[in-house]
Design an enzyme around this catalytic site. Structure first.
Site, mmCIF file in Angstrom:
data_model
loop_
_atom_site.group_PDB
_atom_site.id
_atom_site.type_symbol
_atom_site.label_atom_id
_atom_site.label_comp_id
_atom_site.label_asym_id
_atom_site.label_seq_id
_atom_site.Cartn_x
_atom_site.Cartn_y
_atom_site.Cartn_z
ATOM 1 N N ASP A 31 -3.270 7.330 -18.333
ATOM 2 C CA ASP A 31 -2.548 7.574 -17.075
ATOM 3 C C ASP A 31 -1.287 8.396 -17.361
ATOM 4 O OD1 ASP A 31 -0.983 5.734 -18.381
ATOM 5 O OD2 ASP A 31 -0.711 4.413 -16.654
ATOM 6 N N TRP A 72 -5.326 2.492 -14.942
ATOM 7 C CA TRP A 72 -6.498 2.620 -15.817
ATOM 8 C C TRP A 72 -6.903 4.091 -15.980
ATOM 9 C CZ3 TRP A 72 -6.526 1.186 -10.773
ATOM 10 C CH2 TRP A 72 -7.412 1.814 -9.904
ATOM 11 N N HIS A 84 2.293 1.808 -3.488
ATOM 12 C CA HIS A 84 1.257 2.406 -4.335
ATOM 13 C C HIS A 84 1.085 3.901 -3.994
ATOM 14 C CE1 HIS A 84 -2.893 2.134 -6.283
ATOM 15 N NE2 HIS A 84 -3.050 3.201 -5.528
ATOM 16 N N GLU A 85 0.973 4.205 -2.708
ATOM 17 C CA GLU A 85 0.748 5.608 -2.314
ATOM 18 C C GLU A 85 1.972 6.479 -2.610
ATOM 19 O OE1 GLU A 85 -2.194 6.287 -1.851
ATOM 20 O OE2 GLU A 85 -3.005 4.356 -1.218
ATOM 21 N N HIS A 91 1.726 7.542 -6.091
ATOM 22 C CA HIS A 91 0.904 8.761 -6.266
ATOM 23 C C HIS A 91 1.683 10.011 -5.839
ATOM 24 C CE1 HIS A 91 -2.794 6.740 -7.313
ATOM 25 N NE2 HIS A 91 -3.011 6.214 -6.119
ATOM 26 N N VAL A 130 1.193 7.653 -19.174
ATOM 27 C CA VAL A 130 2.381 6.802 -19.264
ATOM 28 C C VAL A 130 2.183 5.876 -20.456
ATOM 29 C CG1 VAL A 130 3.682 4.959 -18.125
ATOM 30 C CG2 VAL A 130 2.858 6.901 -16.779
ATOM 31 N N ASP A 153 -1.329 -7.468 -2.649
ATOM 32 C CA ASP A 153 0.100 -7.155 -2.527
ATOM 33 C C ASP A 153 0.989 -8.196 -3.216
ATOM 34 O OD1 ASP A 153 -0.623 -4.951 -1.056
ATOM 35 O OD2 ASP A 153 0.658 -5.410 0.662
ATOM 36 N N THR A 171 0.858 -1.185 0.000
ATOM 37 C CA THR A 171 0.000 0.000 0.000
ATOM 38 C C THR A 171 0.897 1.240 0.000
ATOM 39 O OG1 THR A 171 -1.741 -1.200 1.143
ATOM 40 C CG2 THR A 171 -1.851 1.206 1.228
ATOM 41 N N THR A 191 2.275 1.638 -20.032
ATOM 42 C CA THR A 191 1.234 0.927 -19.286
ATOM 43 C C THR A 191 0.035 0.819 -20.214
ATOM 44 O OG1 THR A 191 0.471 3.033 -18.372
ATOM 45 C CG2 THR A 191 1.945 1.709 -16.998
HETATM 46 N N1 ARG Z 1 -6.973 2.052 -2.532
HETATM 47 C C1 ARG Z 1 -5.735 2.689 -2.284
HETATM 48 C C2 ARG Z 1 -5.492 3.856 -3.271
HETATM 49 O O1 ARG Z 1 -6.114 4.002 -4.296
HETATM 50 C C3 ARG Z 1 -4.558 1.725 -2.198
HETATM 51 C C4 ARG Z 1 -4.571 0.408 -2.889
HETATM 52 C C5 ARG Z 1 -3.360 -0.413 -2.458
HETATM 53 N N2 ARG Z 1 -3.349 -1.764 -2.958
HETATM 54 C C6 ARG Z 1 -2.604 -2.754 -2.420
HETATM 55 N N3 ARG Z 1 -2.552 -3.934 -2.976
HETATM 56 N N4 ARG Z 1 -1.906 -2.567 -1.326
HETATM 57 O O2 ARG Z 1 -4.670 4.735 -3.070
HETATM 58 ZN ZN ZN Z 2 -4.337 4.763 -5.618
HETATM 59 CA CA CA Z 3 -0.862 4.073 -20.295
#
Ligand code: ARG
Ligand code: ZN
Ligand code: CA
Length: 233
Positions: free
Chosen positions: A166, A157, A145-146, A149, A168, A204, A142, A171
């Site tokens: 996106d 997507w 992923h964060e 961002h 990029v 994960d 997580t 992807t």
């Molecule tokens: N839902 C969250 C987001 O959009 C995090 C998703 C994280 N996924 C994971 N497999 N840890 O920011």
């Molecule tokens: Zn996210």
């Molecule tokens: Ca793309």
């Protein structure tokens, strides 16, 4: 060429008993970030993908600069940045600030894109998903992923249908998020979705790559004049 970009990290732990998150758990999260942002993991790709050409060492490393514990009886903090106003970020122009608290509502984490208000810059993670824990979200991804961002990446997507970008190139288009551990190929537009990308919504254990294009997009914000240039100043 910026080489490996080092990001110093401050961790703010906010719980009724902030010792529920141990120093080992904190270090396990730093270790996961260091692994995920350096290892292309091409050996994990299912047979038949061409994604090995795109998988990359993103070129970031993370060092723990300090851990701050705050005992606070508030039981859930939501996604409205209130934990950041209660415990403000420390030098966000040069440090990634991570708040660990109970967000509530089944939310794993949330982040702010670069270029936003410095008072709310950083990422927030639920303690159950912070570092190595257990379950489908127990590998610390997580945060990966964060931080994606935080470094300017969108969901793969594009948060829209097939032609929503996106920003990029390598992807593939996708018409929505994927969850769980999809069997390859999972085709939603013209070609297989890159469900193993950290910026999808899979479990994960089933997400393990950034692409070259994502690497370039992340690193561009550190170039002179970019929103995180001060971090490499
Ligand atoms: N839902 C969250 C987001 O959009 C995090 C998703 C994280 N996924 C994971 N497999 N840890 O920011
Ligand atoms: Zn996210
Ligand atoms: Ca793309």
């Amino acid at each position: 060429n910026l080489g490996i970009i080092n990001i110093p990290v401050y961790v703010h732990i906010v719980y009724p008993d902030a010792n529920v998150i141990s120093n080992n758990q904190v270090q396990s999260q730093i270790n996961v970030l260091n692994a995920d942002f350096r290892n292309p993991n091409t050996n994990l790709l299912p047979e038949g993908t061409t994604f090995a050409n795109d998988a990359t060492d993103a070129g970031f490393q993370f060092t723990l600069a300090g851990t701050f514990r705050h005992n606070d009886s508030k039981s859930s903090w939501g996604t409205n940045n209130s934990v950041k106003s209660a415990y403000p970020p420390i030098t966000p122009e040069t440090h990634l600030n991570i708040w660990v608290c109970n967000i509530g509502g089944g939310i794993l984490g949330y982040a702010q894109f670069p270029g936003g208000n410095l008072a709310t810059d950083g990422i927030v993670l639920g303690g159950n998903y912070f570092g190595i824990t257990s379950g489908s979200y127990g590998l610390g991804r997580t945060a990966t992923h964060e931080v994606g961002h935080y470094l300017n990446l969108r969901h793969i997507w594009g948060d829209g249908r097939c032609r929503q970008d996106d920003f990029v190139l390598d992807t593939p288009d996708s018409d929505g998020s994927n969850g769980g551990c999809p069997t390859f190929p999972s085709v939603s537009c013209k070609s297989a979705d890159m469900t193993m990308n950290y910026m999808d919504y899979t479990y994960d254990q089933c997400m393990y790559m950034f692409t070259d294009g994502q690497r370039n997009r992340m690193r561009a914000i550190f170039a002179s004049g970019g929103p995180r240039a001060a971090m490499v100043g």
